[in-house]
Design a protein around this motif. Structure first.
Motif, PDB file in Angstrom:
ATOM      1  N   TYR A  11      -5.492   7.328  -6.866  1.00 26.95           N
ATOM      2  CA  TYR A  11      -5.457   5.997  -7.467  1.00 26.95           C
ATOM      3  C   TYR A  11      -6.456   5.060  -6.780  1.00 26.95           C
ATOM      4  O   TYR A  11      -7.045   4.185  -7.416  1.00 26.95           O
ATOM      5  CB  TYR A  11      -4.045   5.419  -7.379  1.00 26.95           C
ATOM      6  CG  TYR A  11      -3.914   4.014  -7.898  1.00 26.95           C
ATOM      7  CD1 TYR A  11      -3.910   3.760  -9.260  1.00 26.95           C
ATOM      8  CD2 TYR A  11      -3.790   2.937  -7.031  1.00 26.95           C
ATOM      9  CE1 TYR A  11      -3.796   2.469  -9.745  1.00 26.95           C
ATOM     10  CE2 TYR A  11      -3.673   1.643  -7.501  1.00 26.95           C
ATOM     11  CZ  TYR A  11      -3.672   1.410  -8.863  1.00 26.95           C
ATOM     12  OH  TYR A  11      -3.567   0.128  -9.332  1.00 26.95           O
ATOM     13  N   PHE A  12      -6.673   5.254  -5.491  1.00 25.20           N
ATOM     14  CA  PHE A  12      -7.545   4.384  -4.711  1.00 25.20           C
ATOM     15  C   PHE A  12      -8.993   4.872  -4.659  1.00 25.20           C
ATOM     16  O   PHE A  12      -9.818   4.275  -3.983  1.00 25.20           O
ATOM     17  CB  PHE A  12      -7.012   4.252  -3.279  1.00 25.20           C
ATOM     18  CG  PHE A  12      -5.749   3.454  -3.204  1.00 25.20           C
ATOM     19  CD1 PHE A  12      -5.781   2.074  -3.114  1.00 25.20           C
ATOM     20  CD2 PHE A  12      -4.516   4.075  -3.239  1.00 25.20           C
ATOM     21  CE1 PHE A  12      -4.623   1.334  -3.055  1.00 25.20           C
ATOM     22  CE2 PHE A  12      -3.352   3.341  -3.172  1.00 25.20           C
ATOM     23  CZ  PHE A  12      -3.402   1.967  -3.086  1.00 25.20           C
ATOM     24  N   PHE A  23       0.828  -1.196   0.000  1.00 26.89           N
ATOM     25  CA  PHE A  23       0.000   0.000   0.000  1.00 26.89           C
ATOM     26  C   PHE A  23       0.868   1.254   0.000  1.00 26.89           C
ATOM     27  O   PHE A  23       0.634   2.186  -0.765  1.00 26.89           O
ATOM     28  CB  PHE A  23      -0.934  -0.009   1.218  1.00 26.89           C
ATOM     29  CG  PHE A  23      -1.676   1.282   1.392  1.00 26.89           C
ATOM     30  CD1 PHE A  23      -2.681   1.643   0.517  1.00 26.89           C
ATOM     31  CD2 PHE A  23      -1.365   2.142   2.438  1.00 26.89           C
ATOM     32  CE1 PHE A  23      -3.368   2.839   0.674  1.00 26.89           C
ATOM     33  CE2 PHE A  23      -2.035   3.328   2.604  1.00 26.89           C
ATOM     34  CZ  PHE A  23      -3.041   3.682   1.722  1.00 26.89           C
ATOM     35  N   LEU A  61      -7.179   4.282   4.297  1.00 21.83           N
ATOM     36  CA  LEU A  61      -7.644   5.105   3.177  1.00 21.83           C
ATOM     37  C   LEU A  61      -8.658   6.148   3.651  1.00 21.83           C
ATOM     38  O   LEU A  61      -8.591   7.309   3.231  1.00 21.83           O
ATOM     39  CB  LEU A  61      -8.258   4.223   2.086  1.00 21.83           C
ATOM     40  CG  LEU A  61      -7.245   3.486   1.224  1.00 21.83           C
ATOM     41  CD1 LEU A  61      -7.932   2.400   0.406  1.00 21.83           C
ATOM     42  CD2 LEU A  61      -6.517   4.462   0.313  1.00 21.83           C
ATOM     43  N   ARG A  79      -8.748  -0.219   4.445  1.00 25.36           N
ATOM     44  CA  ARG A  79      -9.846   0.733   4.257  1.00 25.36           C
ATOM     45  C   ARG A  79      -9.793   1.843   5.310  1.00 25.36           C
ATOM     46  O   ARG A  79     -10.018   3.014   4.992  1.00 25.36           O
ATOM     47  CB  ARG A  79     -11.193   0.018   4.278  1.00 25.36           C
ATOM     48  CG  ARG A  79     -11.432  -0.837   3.027  1.00 25.36           C
ATOM     49  CD  ARG A  79     -12.816  -1.415   2.989  1.00 25.36           C
ATOM     50  NE  ARG A  79     -13.862  -0.410   3.106  1.00 25.36           N
ATOM     51  CZ  ARG A  79     -14.307   0.363   2.112  1.00 25.36           C
ATOM     52  NH1 ARG A  79     -13.779   0.241   0.909  1.00 25.36           N
ATOM     53  NH2 ARG A  79     -15.270   1.236   2.312  1.00 25.36           N
ATOM     54  N   ILE A  93     -13.954   5.164  -2.049  1.00 28.37           N
ATOM     55  CA  ILE A  93     -12.866   4.201  -2.209  1.00 28.37           C
ATOM     56  C   ILE A  93     -13.225   3.185  -3.286  1.00 28.37           C
ATOM     57  O   ILE A  93     -14.335   2.667  -3.322  1.00 28.37           O
ATOM     58  CB  ILE A  93     -12.558   3.505  -0.873  1.00 28.37           C
ATOM     59  CG1 ILE A  93     -12.036   4.528   0.144  1.00 28.37           C
ATOM     60  CG2 ILE A  93     -11.557   2.370  -1.052  1.00 28.37           C
ATOM     61  CD1 ILE A  93     -11.926   3.992   1.551  1.00 28.37           C
ATOM     62  N   LYS A 153      -9.152  -1.631  -6.054  1.00 30.52           N
ATOM     63  CA  LYS A 153      -7.770  -1.252  -5.719  1.00 30.52           C
ATOM     64  C   LYS A 153      -7.369  -1.834  -4.373  1.00 30.52           C
ATOM     65  O   LYS A 153      -6.223  -2.242  -4.182  1.00 30.52           O
ATOM     66  CB  LYS A 153      -7.608   0.273  -5.705  1.00 30.52           C
ATOM     67  CG  LYS A 153      -8.004   0.945  -7.002  1.00 30.52           C
ATOM     68  CD  LYS A 153      -7.182   0.471  -8.175  1.00 30.52           C
ATOM     69  CE  LYS A 153      -7.756   1.006  -9.422  1.00 30.52           C
ATOM     70  NZ  LYS A 153      -7.091   1.689 -10.356  1.00 30.52           N
ATOM     71  N   VAL A 154      -8.308  -1.877  -3.432  1.00 33.39           N
ATOM     72  CA  VAL A 154      -8.045  -2.500  -2.138  1.00 33.39           C
ATOM     73  C   VAL A 154      -7.757  -3.988  -2.349  1.00 33.39           C
ATOM     74  O   VAL A 154      -6.795  -4.534  -1.803  1.00 33.39           O
ATOM     75  CB  VAL A 154      -9.245  -2.296  -1.180  1.00 33.39           C
ATOM     76  CG1 VAL A 154      -9.080  -3.104   0.095  1.00 33.39           C
ATOM     77  CG2 VAL A 154      -9.420  -0.815  -0.869  1.00 33.39           C
TER      78      VAL A 154
END
Length: 92
Positions: free
Chosen positions: A28-29, A17, A79, A76, A40, A44-45
């Motif tokens: 990007y996320f 990450f 993020l 998450r 989110i 990507k996660v």
């Protein structure tokens, strides 16, 4: 019931990450289209999780699903923390 945490997997997830966020940035996320700003992007996660799992030492057993879920939640949370920080910096 106790949570199952695979510390090695969690460290790998955090490392991948960190590399991606440094190279590509927070955007990007986040989903590019949609009704919500700063949403989110789940794929990507999952990409970070799959990469961490795929690059594990083959001698290690496959990670337990609860350990993977814990890593997903941790990613998450990080993020969300970064999105909230970015929103505060931009004054939203």
């Amino acid at each position: 019931m106790a949570d199952i945490i695979d510390i090695t997997l969690l460290a790998d997830v955090r490392r991948f990450f960190k590399k991606l966020i440094e190279q590509r940035g927070l955007s990007y996320f986040l989903q590019k289209d949609g009704p919500r700003l700063f949403q989110i992007e789940p794929t990507k996660v999952e990409l970070v999780l799959r990469t961490a799992i795929r690059t594990r030492n083959p001698e290690l057993p496959a990670p337990h699903e609860k350990a993977v879920e814990h890593c997903r939640l941790e990613l998450r949370r990080e993020l969300i923390r970064r999105v909230a920080s970015a929103m505060l910096q931009t004054g939203l």
